[in-house]
Design a protein around this motif. Structure first.
Motif, short mmCIF file in Angstrom:
data_model
loop_
_atom_site.label_atom_id
_atom_site.label_comp_id
_atom_site.label_asym_id
_atom_site.label_seq_id
_atom_site.Cartn_x
_atom_site.Cartn_y
_atom_site.Cartn_z
N LEU A 26 75.82 44.70 -5.62
CA LEU A 26 76.74 43.76 -4.94
C LEU A 26 75.97 42.75 -4.10
O LEU A 26 76.25 41.55 -4.15
CB LEU A 26 77.73 44.52 -4.07
N ILE A 27 75.01 43.23 -3.34
CA ILE A 27 74.22 42.33 -2.48
C ILE A 27 73.45 41.32 -3.33
O ILE A 27 73.43 40.12 -3.02
CB ILE A 27 73.27 43.15 -1.58
N ALA A 28 72.84 41.77 -4.40
CA ALA A 28 72.09 40.86 -5.27
C ALA A 28 73.01 39.86 -5.95
O ALA A 28 72.65 38.69 -6.13
CB ALA A 28 71.31 41.67 -6.31
N ALA A 29 74.22 40.29 -6.33
CA ALA A 29 75.18 39.38 -6.95
C ALA A 29 75.64 38.31 -5.96
O ALA A 29 75.78 37.14 -6.31
CB ALA A 29 76.37 40.16 -7.51
N VAL A 30 75.87 38.71 -4.72
CA VAL A 30 76.24 37.75 -3.68
C VAL A 30 75.09 36.76 -3.46
O VAL A 30 75.31 35.55 -3.33
CB VAL A 30 76.64 38.47 -2.37
N THR A 31 73.88 37.27 -3.43
CA THR A 31 72.71 36.40 -3.24
C THR A 31 72.64 35.34 -4.34
O THR A 31 72.44 34.15 -4.06
CB THR A 31 71.41 37.23 -3.21
N LEU A 32 72.84 35.76 -5.59
CA LEU A 32 72.83 34.79 -6.69
C LEU A 32 73.99 33.82 -6.57
O LEU A 32 73.83 32.61 -6.72
CB LEU A 32 72.86 35.51 -8.04
N ALA A 33 75.17 34.35 -6.28
CA ALA A 33 76.36 33.49 -6.19
C ALA A 33 76.23 32.46 -5.07
O ALA A 33 76.73 31.34 -5.19
CB ALA A 33 77.61 34.34 -5.98
N GLU A 34 75.55 32.82 -4.00
CA GLU A 34 75.43 31.91 -2.85
C GLU A 34 74.19 31.02 -2.91
O GLU A 34 73.98 30.22 -2.00
CB GLU A 34 75.45 32.72 -1.55
N THR A 35 73.39 31.15 -3.95
CA THR A 35 72.25 30.25 -4.11
C THR A 35 72.81 28.86 -4.40
O THR A 35 73.56 28.68 -5.36
CB THR A 35 71.33 30.71 -5.25
N PRO A 36 72.49 27.89 -3.57
CA PRO A 36 73.08 26.56 -3.74
C PRO A 36 72.75 25.95 -5.10
O PRO A 36 71.66 26.17 -5.64
CB PRO A 36 72.43 25.73 -2.61
N ALA A 37 73.67 25.19 -5.62
CA ALA A 37 73.47 24.53 -6.92
C ALA A 37 72.26 23.61 -6.89
O ALA A 37 71.57 23.45 -7.90
CB ALA A 37 74.72 23.76 -7.31
N GLU A 38 71.99 23.04 -5.73
CA GLU A 38 70.85 22.12 -5.63
C GLU A 38 69.53 22.83 -5.35
O GLU A 38 68.49 22.20 -5.21
CB GLU A 38 71.11 21.05 -4.55
N ALA A 39 69.57 24.16 -5.30
CA ALA A 39 68.34 24.93 -5.06
C ALA A 39 67.39 24.75 -6.23
O ALA A 39 67.80 24.46 -7.35
CB ALA A 39 68.68 26.41 -4.88
N GLU A 40 66.13 24.96 -5.94
CA GLU A 40 65.13 24.86 -7.00
C GLU A 40 65.39 25.91 -8.07
O GLU A 40 65.92 26.98 -7.79
CB GLU A 40 63.74 25.07 -6.41
#
Length: 124
Positions: free
Chosen positions: A62-76
């Motif tokens: 769950l934590i890893a999925a949230v981390t991926l979901a919250e990675t900004p679209a403009e992130a590298e």
């Protein structure tokens, strides 16, 4: 013949990995963590005895999925891929925990997955 609980776990993990590989996609960011663990929660969690190790790995997913979901679209791209790899690793560890430590409960026995108290996967 019905699929074993170990096979169902492998299928749930494969689906979670597929979702990780295709995110962002058809799944909304707020729904993503719950979709990733949906197969586990629906098909596995209620059929194994509660085990802290399995629950801890579920939380990691769950934590890893949230981390991926919250990675900004403009992130590298590297940042997004690092988050994606973290989720895949967490799914791998959850799968391993269930197959290694999972013990069938009475619900699993009634469902035809084997005798209560037996391991989810045969140990070699």
């Amino acid at each position: 013949m019905a699929a074993s609980l170990a096979d169902k776990m492998r299928g749930a993990a494969a689906e979670a990995r597929r979702l990780a590989a295709t995110f962002p996609g058809a799944v909304a960011k707020d729904d993503f963590p719950w979709r990733v663990i949906a197969g586990f929660d629906a098909d596995i969690r209620g059929h194994v005895e509660r085990d802290r190790r399995i629950e801890d790995e579920r939380d990691r997913v769950l934590i890893a999925a949230v981390t991926l979901a919250e990675t900004p679209a403009e992130a590298e791209t590297a940042e997004r891929e690092r988050a994606r790899r973290g989720l895949v690793r967490a799914v791998d560890y959850l799968e391993e925990a269930v197959l290694r430590f999972g013990v069938l409960n009475r619900t699993a026995a009634r469902g035809g997955f084997g005798a209560a108290g037996h391991p989810v996967a045969e140990r070699s």
